[in-house]
Design a protein around this motif. Structure first.
Motif, PDB file in Angstrom:
ATOM      1  N   UNK A  48      52.696 -11.304   4.195  1.00  0.00           N
ATOM      2  CA  UNK A  48      51.032 -11.463   4.128  1.00  0.00           C
ATOM      3  C   UNK A  48      51.015 -12.998   4.250  1.00  0.00           C
ATOM      4  N   UNK A  49      51.868 -13.785   3.966  1.00  0.00           N
ATOM      5  CA  UNK A  49      51.413 -15.237   3.780  1.00  0.00           C
ATOM      6  C   UNK A  49      50.769 -15.357   2.638  1.00  0.00           C
ATOM      7  N   UNK A  50      50.473 -14.656   1.532  1.00  0.00           N
ATOM      8  CA  UNK A  50      49.479 -14.972   0.466  1.00  0.00           C
ATOM      9  C   UNK A  50      50.183 -14.253  -0.877  1.00  0.00           C
ATOM     10  N   UNK A  51      50.854 -13.229  -0.801  1.00  0.00           N
ATOM     11  CA  UNK A  51      51.487 -12.804  -2.234  1.00  0.00           C
ATOM     12  C   UNK A  51      53.007 -12.564  -2.014  1.00  0.00           C
ATOM     13  N   UNK A  52      53.443 -12.833  -3.232  1.00  0.00           N
ATOM     14  CA  UNK A  52      54.901 -12.551  -3.515  1.00  0.00           C
ATOM     15  C   UNK A  52      55.141 -11.082  -3.216  1.00  0.00           C
ATOM     16  N   UNK A  53      56.593 -11.051  -2.736  1.00  0.00           N
ATOM     17  CA  UNK A  53      57.077  -9.754  -2.407  1.00  0.00           C
ATOM     18  C   UNK A  53      58.649  -9.615  -2.135  1.00  0.00           C
ATOM     19  N   UNK A  54      59.091  -8.583  -1.562  1.00  0.00           N
ATOM     20  CA  UNK A  54      60.476  -8.530  -1.357  1.00  0.00           C
ATOM     21  C   UNK A  54      60.822  -9.525  -0.312  1.00  0.00           C
ATOM     22  N   UNK A  55      59.838  -9.948   0.605  1.00  0.00           N
ATOM     23  CA  UNK A  55      60.259 -11.057   1.490  1.00  0.00           C
ATOM     24  C   UNK A  55      61.011 -12.366   0.884  1.00  0.00           C
ATOM     25  N   UNK A  56      60.573 -12.637  -0.393  1.00  0.00           N
ATOM     26  CA  UNK A  56      61.185 -13.791  -1.083  1.00  0.00           C
ATOM     27  C   UNK A  56      62.604 -13.925  -1.110  1.00  0.00           C
ATOM     28  N   UNK A  57      63.431 -12.635  -0.807  1.00  0.00           N
ATOM     29  CA  UNK A  57      64.950 -12.395  -1.035  1.00  0.00           C
ATOM     30  C   UNK A  57      65.526 -13.442   0.238  1.00  0.00           C
ATOM     31  N   UNK A  58      64.957 -13.533   1.121  1.00  0.00           N
ATOM     32  CA  UNK A  58      65.544 -14.184   2.232  1.00  0.00           C
ATOM     33  C   UNK A  58      65.593 -15.550   2.080  1.00  0.00           C
ATOM     34  N   UNK A  59      64.840 -16.103   0.976  1.00  0.00           N
ATOM     35  CA  UNK A  59      64.829 -17.615   0.848  1.00  0.00           C
ATOM     36  C   UNK A  59      66.317 -17.932   0.025  1.00  0.00           C
ATOM     37  N   UNK A  60      66.828 -16.854  -0.740  1.00  0.00           N
ATOM     38  CA  UNK A  60      67.825 -17.238  -1.419  1.00  0.00           C
ATOM     39  C   UNK A  60      69.182 -17.665  -0.452  1.00  0.00           C
ATOM     40  N   UNK A  61      69.709 -18.745  -0.905  1.00  0.00           N
ATOM     41  CA  UNK A  61      70.737 -19.294  -0.245  1.00  0.00           C
ATOM     42  C   UNK A  61      70.589 -19.953   1.327  1.00  0.00           C
ATOM     43  N   UNK A  62      69.200 -20.047   1.609  1.00  0.00           N
ATOM     44  CA  UNK A  62      68.775 -20.526   2.704  1.00  0.00           C
ATOM     45  C   UNK A  62      69.196 -22.045   2.683  1.00  0.00           C
ATOM     46  N   UNK A  63      69.584 -22.854   3.857  1.00  0.00           N
ATOM     47  CA  UNK A  63      69.587 -24.021   3.989  1.00  0.00           C
ATOM     48  C   UNK A  63      68.375 -24.723   4.326  1.00  0.00           C
ATOM     49  N   UNK A  64      67.516 -24.196   4.853  1.00  0.00           N
ATOM     50  CA  UNK A  64      66.255 -24.924   5.355  1.00  0.00           C
ATOM     51  C   UNK A  64      65.144 -23.912   5.470  1.00  0.00           C
ATOM     52  N   UNK A  65      63.923 -23.972   4.970  1.00  0.00           N
ATOM     53  CA  UNK A  65      62.570 -23.320   5.181  1.00  0.00           C
ATOM     54  C   UNK A  65      61.784 -24.280   6.028  1.00  0.00           C
ATOM     55  N   UNK A  66      61.097 -23.758   6.884  1.00  0.00           N
ATOM     56  CA  UNK A  66      60.330 -24.381   7.746  1.00  0.00           C
ATOM     57  C   UNK A  66      58.707 -23.501   7.807  1.00  0.00           C
ATOM     58  N   UNK A  67      57.710 -24.103   6.950  1.00  0.00           N
ATOM     59  CA  UNK A  67      56.591 -23.434   7.174  1.00  0.00           C
ATOM     60  C   UNK A  67      55.682 -23.675   8.452  1.00  0.00           C
ATOM     61  N   UNK A  68      55.483 -23.047   9.270  1.00  0.00           N
ATOM     62  CA  UNK A  68      54.702 -23.396  10.585  1.00  0.00           C
ATOM     63  C   UNK A  68      53.393 -22.485  10.324  1.00  0.00           C
ATOM     64  N   UNK A  69      52.954 -21.963   9.613  1.00  0.00           N
ATOM     65  CA  UNK A  69      51.867 -21.100   9.402  1.00  0.00           C
ATOM     66  C   UNK A  69      50.745 -21.923   9.649  1.00  0.00           C
ATOM     67  N   UNK A  70      49.494 -21.483  10.299  1.00  0.00           N
ATOM     68  CA  UNK A  70      48.345 -22.057  10.595  1.00  0.00           C
ATOM     69  C   UNK A  70      47.736 -21.645  11.522  1.00  0.00           C
ATOM     70  N   UNK A  71      46.375 -21.141  11.561  1.00  0.00           N
ATOM     71  CA  UNK A  71      45.523 -20.765  12.754  1.00  0.00           C
ATOM     72  C   UNK A  71      45.307 -21.900  13.743  1.00  0.00           C
ATOM     73  N   UNK A  72      45.299 -21.698  15.018  1.00  0.00           N
ATOM     74  CA  UNK A  72      45.135 -22.851  15.859  1.00  0.00           C
ATOM     75  C   UNK A  72      43.561 -23.284  15.529  1.00  0.00           C
ATOM     76  N   UNK A  73      43.558 -24.624  15.843  1.00  0.00           N
ATOM     77  CA  UNK A  73      42.066 -25.312  15.594  1.00  0.00           C
ATOM     78  C   UNK A  73      41.356 -25.447  16.767  1.00  0.00           C
TER      79      UNK A  73
END
Length: 302
Positions: A48-73
């Motif tokens: 949900x882009x706001x709360x910690x949850x099970x999604x955090x598991x996919x970050x383990x061992x990742x080489x790169x994380x890119x945060x593209x989040x943001x509503x269009x201006x």
């Protein structure tokens, strides 16, 4: 196999990056607010882009994380829309930082998108070493966005701010919107036409992201924009020439305000300078294929 996680990666820029890293043979994971989204060779994980949850598991061992989040201006800057713009940028950045801090095998690199709009309203060219901040709402929003990212001290994860300018693409964005106007003879300058436009060709955008990932010791800030921003009048003149139209009906300031209201966007997007350029990318060895606006628009119109 290396893994890349694209947070908020279902939009146009995320789609461009997804294709590049799939072609490179990477494992691609996309954090999305859309439930049950599926695609061959891509793993979609709900967050949900706001709360910690099970999604955090996919970050383990990742080489790169890119945060593209943001509503269009591309909206009016009402109180309601400002709250949405802020939450869509600040909350995902903060929750990603918290999640990475909890990882037992944290990502090697975290790239957080920001905006070249931090320089909105300034008149002199600004590169990665500039400390100036522009005027108006977008500049303040971008500063808060970067401050939220800078809060996290992650000893095992390198952090990079990537200030993204408008990406010129046939599919979506500024070029896709202006091309038909130029063909219809409506591609004249806006107001006096002296406001700067920072830009980057989509090919150079994806190449730059890949290049940053390949750097052993990247800098803290890079600008995803051409070294050569142009004025609105120059941009529209080159575009008209490329489509073979000699005349472009200008848009006076008052009509720009009216047109912005009709389209539901803030007039500052059309009327204020965004004089972003880049120096660090060139000093560190990145090569733009489309440095100048002539070549970039020629390639896209072709």
């Amino acid at each position: 196999m290396k893994k890349i996680v694209l947070a908020g990666g279902t939009g146009h820029l995320g789609t461009l990056l997804k294709k590049v890293f799939l072609d490179l043979g990477w494992e691609v994971v996309i954090l999305s607010r859309q439930r049950n989204k599926k695609e061959d060779k891509v793993t979609y994980v709900f967050w949900d882009g706001e709360h910690l949850g099970t999604w955090t598991n996919v970050l383990e061992g990742a080489d790169t994380v890119i945060n593209l989040s943001g509503k269009s201006i591309q909206c009016r800057f009402t109180s309601k829309n400002k709250a949405i713009l802020e939450d869509s940028r600040l909350l995902p950045t903060k929750v990603l930082g918290r999640a990475i801090a909890r990882c037992s095998k944290p990502p090697r690199l975290w790239i957080n998108f920001s905006g070249i709009s931090i320089f909105t309203g300034l008149n002199e060219l600004q590169d990665e070493t500039s400390i100036a901040v522009g005027t108006g709402y977008l500049a303040r929003l971008t500063r808060r966005w970067e401050s939220a990212f800078s809060t996290f001290d992650l000893s095992d994860t390198t952090k990079v701010i990537l200030r993204v300018s408008p990406v010129l693409s046939k599919q979506q964005g500024m070029f896709a919107e202006l091309l038909p106007l130029a063909k219809w003879g409506l591609g004249g300058k806006v107001a006096n036409g002296r406001q700067y436009i920072s830009w980057i060709h989509q090919h150079d955008f994806v190449s730059l992201v890949r290049w940053i990932i390949e750097q052993t010791h990247p800098r803290r800030i890079y600008h995803a924009c051409s070294p050569y921003p142009v004025t609105n009048a120059t941009f529209m003149n080159v575009l008209r020439n490329r489509v073979g139209i000699s005349f472009g009906l200008p848009l006076p300031r008052i009509l720009a305000h009216i047109g912005s209201f009709v389209r539901g966007v803030d007039p500052s997007i059309l009327l204020q300078s965004v004089p972003g350029t880049t120096k660090s990318t060139l000093e560190d060895g990145f090569t733009f294929e489309f440095e100048k606006i002539n070549g970039a628009l020629a390639n896209l119109v072709k």
